[in-house]
Design a protein around this motif. Structure first.
Motif, PDB file in Angstrom:
ATOM      1  N   SER A 128     -46.339 -66.447 -34.039  1.00  0.00           N
ATOM      2  CA  SER A 128     -45.783 -65.183 -33.541  1.00  0.00           C
ATOM      3  C   SER A 128     -46.906 -64.158 -33.465  1.00  0.00           C
ATOM      4  O   SER A 128     -47.695 -64.023 -34.404  1.00  0.00           O
ATOM      5  N   HIS A 129     -46.958 -63.431 -32.356  1.00  0.00           N
ATOM      6  CA  HIS A 129     -48.081 -62.540 -32.088  1.00  0.00           C
ATOM      7  C   HIS A 129     -47.565 -61.234 -31.495  1.00  0.00           C
ATOM      8  O   HIS A 129     -46.728 -61.254 -30.597  1.00  0.00           O
ATOM      9  N   ARG A 130     -48.058 -60.117 -32.017  1.00  0.00           N
ATOM     10  CA  ARG A 130     -47.740 -58.800 -31.459  1.00  0.00           C
ATOM     11  C   ARG A 130     -49.039 -58.045 -31.220  1.00  0.00           C
ATOM     12  O   ARG A 130     -49.860 -57.897 -32.136  1.00  0.00           O
ATOM     13  N   PHE A 131     -49.227 -57.580 -30.003  1.00  0.00           N
ATOM     14  CA  PHE A 131     -50.389 -56.754 -29.706  1.00  0.00           C
ATOM     15  C   PHE A 131     -50.105 -55.313 -30.109  1.00  0.00           C
ATOM     16  O   PHE A 131     -49.019 -54.981 -30.587  1.00  0.00           O
ATOM     17  N   GLY A 132     -51.104 -54.443 -29.907  1.00  0.00           N
ATOM     18  CA  GLY A 132     -50.936 -53.037 -30.238  1.00  0.00           C
ATOM     19  C   GLY A 132     -50.012 -52.339 -29.250  1.00  0.00           C
ATOM     20  O   GLY A 132     -49.442 -52.952 -28.334  1.00  0.00           O
ATOM     21  N   ARG A 133     -49.853 -51.041 -29.405  1.00  0.00           N
ATOM     22  CA  ARG A 133     -48.920 -50.279 -28.583  1.00  0.00           C
ATOM     23  C   ARG A 133     -49.454 -50.095 -27.163  1.00  0.00           C
ATOM     24  O   ARG A 133     -50.641 -49.851 -26.951  1.00  0.00           O
ATOM     25  N   LEU A 134     -48.534 -50.185 -26.224  1.00  0.00           N
ATOM     26  CA  LEU A 134     -48.921 -50.015 -24.822  1.00  0.00           C
ATOM     27  C   LEU A 134     -49.454 -48.618 -24.546  1.00  0.00           C
ATOM     28  O   LEU A 134     -50.307 -48.428 -23.666  1.00  0.00           O
TER      29      LEU A 134
ATOM     30  N   SER B 295     -41.356 -45.977 -31.564  1.00  0.00           N
ATOM     31  CA  SER B 295     -40.195 -45.467 -30.832  1.00  0.00           C
ATOM     32  C   SER B 295     -40.329 -45.830 -29.363  1.00  0.00           C
ATOM     33  O   SER B 295     -41.357 -45.546 -28.732  1.00  0.00           O
ATOM     34  N   TRP B 296     -39.294 -46.441 -28.798  1.00  0.00           N
ATOM     35  CA  TRP B 296     -39.311 -46.748 -27.375  1.00  0.00           C
ATOM     36  C   TRP B 296     -39.418 -45.475 -26.536  1.00  0.00           C
ATOM     37  O   TRP B 296     -40.085 -45.448 -25.508  1.00  0.00           O
ATOM     38  N   GLY B 297     -38.758 -44.412 -26.989  1.00  0.00           N
ATOM     39  CA  GLY B 297     -38.778 -43.159 -26.253  1.00  0.00           C
ATOM     40  C   GLY B 297     -40.160 -42.547 -26.172  1.00  0.00           C
ATOM     41  O   GLY B 297     -40.465 -41.809 -25.218  1.00  0.00           O
ATOM     42  N   LYS B 298     -41.036 -42.839 -27.135  1.00  0.00           N
ATOM     43  CA  LYS B 298     -42.389 -42.316 -27.133  1.00  0.00           C
ATOM     44  C   LYS B 298     -43.404 -43.307 -26.559  1.00  0.00           C
ATOM     45  O   LYS B 298     -44.606 -43.051 -26.567  1.00  0.00           O
ATOM     46  N   GLY B 299     -42.911 -44.449 -26.122  1.00  0.00           N
ATOM     47  CA  GLY B 299     -43.810 -45.452 -25.558  1.00  0.00           C
ATOM     48  C   GLY B 299     -44.499 -46.319 -26.587  1.00  0.00           C
ATOM     49  O   GLY B 299     -45.485 -47.008 -26.275  1.00  0.00           O
ATOM     50  N   ASP B 300     -43.988 -46.317 -27.834  1.00  0.00           N
ATOM     51  CA  ASP B 300     -44.599 -47.119 -28.904  1.00  0.00           C
ATOM     52  C   ASP B 300     -44.101 -48.561 -28.809  1.00  0.00           C
ATOM     53  O   ASP B 300     -43.404 -49.067 -29.694  1.00  0.00           O
ATOM     54  N   VAL B 301     -44.471 -49.230 -27.746  1.00  0.00           N
ATOM     55  CA  VAL B 301     -43.946 -50.561 -27.460  1.00  0.00           C
ATOM     56  C   VAL B 301     -45.073 -51.587 -27.539  1.00  0.00           C
ATOM     57  O   VAL B 301     -46.177 -51.356 -27.035  1.00  0.00           O
ATOM     58  N   HIS B 302     -44.781 -52.699 -28.185  1.00  0.00           N
ATOM     59  CA  HIS B 302     -45.743 -53.786 -28.335  1.00  0.00           C
ATOM     60  C   HIS B 302     -45.352 -54.952 -27.432  1.00  0.00           C
ATOM     61  O   HIS B 302     -44.181 -55.361 -27.409  1.00  0.00           O
ATOM     62  N   TYR B 303     -46.327 -55.491 -26.718  1.00  0.00           N
ATOM     63  CA  TYR B 303     -46.102 -56.765 -26.039  1.00  0.00           C
ATOM     64  C   TYR B 303     -46.365 -57.869 -27.047  1.00  0.00           C
ATOM     65  O   TYR B 303     -47.277 -57.785 -27.868  1.00  0.00           O
ATOM     66  N   GLY B 304     -45.558 -58.934 -27.008  1.00  0.00           N
ATOM     67  CA  GLY B 304     -45.743 -60.015 -27.958  1.00  0.00           C
ATOM     68  C   GLY B 304     -45.193 -61.329 -27.462  1.00  0.00           C
ATOM     69  O   GLY B 304     -44.593 -61.409 -26.384  1.00  0.00           O
ATOM     70  N   PHE B 305     -45.425 -62.362 -28.241  1.00  0.00           N
ATOM     71  CA  PHE B 305     -44.886 -63.674 -27.893  1.00  0.00           C
ATOM     72  C   PHE B 305     -44.677 -64.499 -29.154  1.00  0.00           C
ATOM     73  O   PHE B 305     -45.327 -64.292 -30.185  1.00  0.00           O
TER      74      PHE B 305
END
Length: 302
Positions: free
Chosen positions: A68-74, A273-283
């Motif tokens: 499982s892998h999560r990159f940093g915030r977009l 927070s999704w509203g602030k763009g704190d979203v990670h791409y992962g797989f």
């Protein structure tokens, strides 16, 4: 002549009786087949929906190796290549002791945490005359944080590094394409990361899978956590993604506001927070190996 006539009559009677008995037996078998319960399979294609567990278990004598892998915030910008310069990783092994019971162990670089888990499927959805409307599994895990404190002089005892989680997973496959699950959760941290947080948390997760083709589906899940009046910079975890099955592999590609991949992290400590763009791409990558005793050596299931 008379004797042969009687013998023919007797044979005809016996043949008719045998035919009637066979017809009655076939009718009874057909009725039993009509009333038999047929288990519903592949409610989900993996033991995870995205971050959280699904009702699925690893098959008996099979080993699931998971990355499982999560990159940093977009929203970290071009300097960090929109998160690709940063990474959070979990490696795990999960084994099916039976078709209903699995155990597992994993290690995350998030807080250098080791997790130990078990899941038991207590009920399987069935169709037919004796229908069972849902599948139910029980899940439990323990996580130990081994990362040293960043606060000088702060030390934690062994018990203060532990977190426990218990869940009831209830899922239903409504059709060949749609599956939904609800996950009541209890999470207990012996010592929360923040002094303003509470040790015990109740949460409810909801997730689902919509099948697009034979090997591709869209998945989503959301965990709502009850914190009461606790003043903490944490958010509820939301994740959406795509599952791609290729033989013995299942690839899960997704976006989530949680960096962590065990219940302690994505339920209790999601800081994005999704509203602030704190979203990670992962797989997530799942690779299943067969360890059946009948084979001379372990073989991969392709």
């Amino acid at each position: 002549m008379a004797a042969s006539k009687y013998l023919g009559l007797a044979a005809g009677v016996l043949f008719s009786a045998a035919a009637l008995a066979q017809t009655d037996l076939l009718d009874e078998l057909e009725q039993q087949a009509d009333t038999a319960a047929t288990p519903v399979v592949a409610t989900f294609k993996s033991t995870r929906i995205i971050n959280g567990h699904s009702v699925e278990t690893v098959q008996r004598h099979h080993l699931d190796f998971r990355i499982s892998h999560r990159f940093g915030r977009l929203n970290s910008g071009a300097y960090e290549l929109f998160g690709l310069d940063q990474a959070s990783l979990r490696l795990g092994f999960e084994y099916g002791l039976s078709d209903k019971l699995m155990i597992g162990v994993g290690r995350s670089n998030e807080q250098k945490a080791y997790d130990f888990l078990a899941k038991y499927r207590v009920l399987t959805q069935t169709t037919g005359a004796r229908q069972v409307p849902v599948s139910v599994a029980l899940f439990g895990s323990a996580v130990i944080r081994t990362q040293r404190s960043f606060i000088p002089g702060e030390e934690r005892t062994f018990s203060e590094k532990l977190t426990y989680c218990g869940q009831v997973l209830v899922a239903r496959k409504f059709s060949e394409r749609l599956s939904l699950q609800v996950t009541p959760t209890y999470l207990y941290r012996q010592r929360p990361e923040l002094a303003t947080d509470v040790p015990a948390l109740w949460a409810v997760g909801a997730g689902g899978r919509m099948k697009l083709s034979k090997r591709v589906s869209v998945n989503a899940e959301y965990f709502w956590t009850a914190r009461g009046s606790a003043q903490v910079p944490y958010y509820n975890a939301l994740a959406v993604g795509v599952d791609i099955e290729t033989g013995g592999h299942v690839f899960q590609l997704h976006f989530t506001n949680s960096r962590g991949m065990v219940e302690k992290h994505f339920i209790g400590e999601t800081t994005g927070s999704w509203g602030k763009g704190d979203v990670h791409y992962g797989f997530n990558i799942s690779r299943v190996f067969s360890l059946e005793k009948k084979t001379k050596r372990a073989s991969a299931s392709w």
